[in-house]
Design a protein around this motif. Structure first.
Motif, mmCIF file in Angstrom:
data_model
loop_
_atom_site.group_PDB
_atom_site.id
_atom_site.type_symbol
_atom_site.label_atom_id
_atom_site.label_comp_id
_atom_site.label_asym_id
_atom_site.label_seq_id
_atom_site.Cartn_x
_atom_site.Cartn_y
_atom_site.Cartn_z
ATOM 1 N N ASP A 9 0.814 -1.208 0.000
ATOM 2 C CA ASP A 9 0.000 0.000 0.000
ATOM 3 C C ASP A 9 0.852 1.265 0.000
ATOM 4 O OD1 ASP A 9 0.728 -0.785 2.657
ATOM 5 O OD2 ASP A 9 -0.735 0.620 3.465
ATOM 6 N N SER A 32 -2.981 -3.025 -3.142
ATOM 7 C CA SER A 32 -3.673 -3.632 -2.002
ATOM 8 C C SER A 32 -3.796 -5.131 -2.207
ATOM 9 C CB SER A 32 -5.077 -3.031 -1.845
ATOM 10 O OG SER A 32 -5.915 -3.475 -2.894
ATOM 11 N N MET A 55 -1.372 -4.165 5.544
ATOM 12 C CA MET A 55 -2.090 -3.345 4.561
ATOM 13 C C MET A 55 -3.536 -3.213 5.038
ATOM 14 S SD MET A 55 -0.767 -4.856 0.895
ATOM 15 C CE MET A 55 -1.040 -6.582 1.291
#
Length: 159
Positions: A9, A32, A55
C-alpha cells in the motif's frame, strides 16, 4: 520473462521494488491485497509475489491464506515485506507459508538475491514438469512397442 508481483500500500515501496527488479523481470505492482486477489482471479499467475504484511482491508497474511486455499494459486511463492522486526516475526512468516521475508527498508542487493533464488526454484520446477511429461511420453511409446511386439509373438505362436 518471469513475472514478479509486488503488493504494497506504500507507493514508495512499490516504486523501489519495481525499479530494482524491472530490468530482469516483468514487474506488476498492486496497491492492495484486494487488488492483487482481483488480478489473480482474472490473469495468469506471477512466478513470485513480494507482499507487504500490513495493509488496510486485506493484510498480507489474509491474502496468503486465500492463496493457499486455491489450487491454482497455492504454489506461488510469497516473500513478505515488512517493517516489523524480531525473531518471532520471522518464524510467524514462515509458519504462515511464506518462503521468506525481507525487512523494510529493503536492502537492494538482498532483495535481488532472494528473488533470483526463488525464480531459480521456479525454473527447476518447470524443467522438472517438462521432464516428467517427456518421460511419460517415452514410457507410453515404449509400452506401445512392447504391446505390438507381444501381439506379433502371440500371432507367430498361433501359426
Amino acid at each position: 520473462m518471469y513475472k514478479i508481483m509486488i503488493v504494497d500500500d506504500d507507493p514508495t515501496s512499490l516504486a523501489i521494488g519495481k525499479a530494482l527488479l524491472s530490468g530482469e523481470y516483468e514487474v506488476l505492482t498492486m496497491k492492495s491485497g484486494l487488488q492483487a486477489l482481483g488480478y489473480l482471479k482474472e490473469y495468469d499467475s506471477p512466478d513470485l509475489i513480494l507482499m507487504d504484511m500490513v495493509m488496510p482491508t486485506k493484510s498480507g497474511q489474509d491474502v496468503l491464506k486465500i492463496l493457499q486455499q486455491d489450487p491454482k494459486l497455492c504454489n506461488i511463492p510469497v516473500i513478505f515485506l515488512t517493517s516489523m522486526e524480531g525473531r518471532n516475526f520471522e518464524l510467524e512468516c514462515l509458519q504462515l507459508g511464506a518462503v521468506d521475508y525481507l525487512q523494510k527498508p529493503v536492502n537492494a542487493e538482498l532483495m535481488k538475491i532472494k528473488v533470483r533464488r526463488y525464480i531459480q526454484v521456479v525454473e527447476i520446477k518447470r524443467q522438472n514438469e517438462f521432464l516428467k511429461r517427456k518421460l511419460f511420453e517415452l514410457k507410453t511409446r515404449v509400452n506401445k512397442i512392447f504391446d505390438v511386439a507381444l501381439a506379433a509373438l502371440d500371432n507367430k505362436k498361433d501359426q
